[in-house]
Write an enzyme that holds these catalytic residues in place. Structure first.
Site, PDB file in Angstrom:
ATOM      1  N   TYR A   1       0.856  -1.206  -0.036  1.00 51.92           N
ATOM      2  CA  TYR A   1      -0.042   0.138  -0.073  1.00 51.92           C
ATOM      3  C   TYR A   1       0.847   1.308   0.143  1.00 51.92           C
ATOM      4  O   TYR A   1       1.380   1.500   1.053  1.00 51.92           O
ATOM      5  CB  TYR A   1      -0.753  -0.245   1.171  1.00 51.92           C
ATOM      6  CG  TYR A   1      -1.823   1.119   1.231  1.00 51.92           C
ATOM      7  CD1 TYR A   1      -2.170   1.864   0.339  1.00 51.92           C
ATOM      8  CD2 TYR A   1      -2.496   1.539   2.691  1.00 51.92           C
ATOM      9  CE1 TYR A   1      -3.069   2.997   0.284  1.00 51.92           C
ATOM     10  CE2 TYR A   1      -3.458   2.653   2.703  1.00 51.92           C
ATOM     11  CZ  TYR A   1      -3.698   3.306   1.403  1.00 51.92           C
ATOM     12  OH  TYR A   1      -4.533   4.243   1.536  1.00 51.92           O
TER      13      TYR A   1
ATOM     14  N   LYS B   1      -1.812  -1.616  -3.949  1.00 52.48           N
ATOM     15  CA  LYS B   1      -2.609  -0.556  -3.815  1.00 52.48           C
ATOM     16  C   LYS B   1      -2.004   0.852  -4.115  1.00 52.48           C
ATOM     17  O   LYS B   1      -1.106   1.275  -3.213  1.00 52.48           O
ATOM     18  CB  LYS B   1      -3.404  -0.518  -2.671  1.00 52.48           C
ATOM     19  CG  LYS B   1      -4.505   0.543  -2.364  1.00 52.48           C
ATOM     20  CD  LYS B   1      -5.160   0.584  -1.092  1.00 52.48           C
ATOM     21  CE  LYS B   1      -6.185   1.657  -0.732  1.00 52.48           C
ATOM     22  NZ  LYS B   1      -6.788   1.499   0.448  1.00 52.48           N
TER      23      LYS B   1
END
Length: 273
Positions: free
Chosen positions: A136, A164
């Protein structure tokens, strides 16, 4: 393996004195399940992760893991990040013993680790958790940007199945993905989602889905197929997005859900002041 193309990043519930409300958090997840949601991301995207102590995170993990209805029927992704690597490792170790499906590795805010430090941090957490892992990268919130070269080095780990990316979207075009590896590219929230899909993002970590999961999922699936929703359908989506993203999304989501009887409480100040 994560089969769902869409998960909802759920807020953490707190009582009026800002103490953790595990039951309230789980109740919201159960409510989403009743609406057809089969994957959630806990302790991460909504920005509350770094306000939680290690003890609170462990309490949240335990509460979810002992709820067989959730772990047997949903993909539960749990956020793992900390300013202190040792605390993140302790969390990862605890998760390794649970039925939680996957982890999302976040990077510590403010301290700005080097790329090598971030690589070693990630490698350790993924190894300890023993779970499928999503990277992320959110430089706007953490002050740290995971560079392409570092990502490509990390992708050699078989357990890293996705990223992400909330930073530069064109970055994903430079990722080196082995031919036998499926990599999931998650858009962080709905803002600019059409553009993200055009850049090759193929999964969604949804914020607005907390309020309208079916509508957001249908919209995202249509975007992946290069289709357009009909007038009434897109109007519903636009109304939800305006409700969520006009101001502070987390505050808006909690206020709306609280008004519907889903007791998530307030945010931890200064958010919501």
């Amino acid at each position: 393996m994560l089969n769902e193309i869409f998960h909802i990043a759920v807020p953490t519930a707190f009582y009026d004195d800002e103490t953790l409300n595990v039951e309230g958090t789980i109740h919201h997840i159960e409510n989403l399940y009743q609406q057809g949601v089969r994957s959630v991301f806990v302790c991460g995207t909504t920005g509350e992760q770094h306000s939680l102590s290690l003890g609170e995170k462990l309490e949240l993990v335990e509460g979810i893991d002992t709820n067989n209805k959730l772990t047997n029927n949903m993909e539960i992704i749990f956020g793992v990040a900390s300013v202190r690597q040792k605390e993140a490792e302790e969390l990862a170790k605890h998760i390794s013993k649970t039925n939680i499906t996957a982890v999302m590795i976040g990077y510590p805010p403010y301290i700005k680790p080097s790329q090598e430090e971030a690589f070693n941090y990630t490698k350790s957490l993924v190894s300890i958790s023993g779970k499928d892992a999503i990277l992320y990268n959110n430089p706007a919130r953490t002050g740290f940007d995971l560079e392409v070269d570092t990502i490509n080095k990390l992708l050699s780990m078989k357990d890293i199945i996705g990223i992400k990316e909330a930073g530069e979207k064109t970055k994903i075009q430079h990722l080196k993905i082995e031919s036998d590896k499926q990599l999931y590219i998650y858009a962080g929230g709905e803002q600019g989602l059409e553009d993200s899909v055009r850049h090759g993002f193929n999964r969604l970590s949804s914020i607005a889905g907390n309020l309208a999961p079916a509508e957001i999922k249908n919209w995202f699936e249509a975007l992946l197929k290069n289709e357009k929703l009909k007038g009434a359908e897109i109007h519903k989506v636009e109304n939800v997005l305006n409700k969520v993203y006009s101001g502070t999304p987390l505050v808006n989501i909690k206020e709306e859900l609280n008004s519907q009887g889903v007791k998530l409480g307030s945010c931890r100040t200064p958010i919501g002041n």
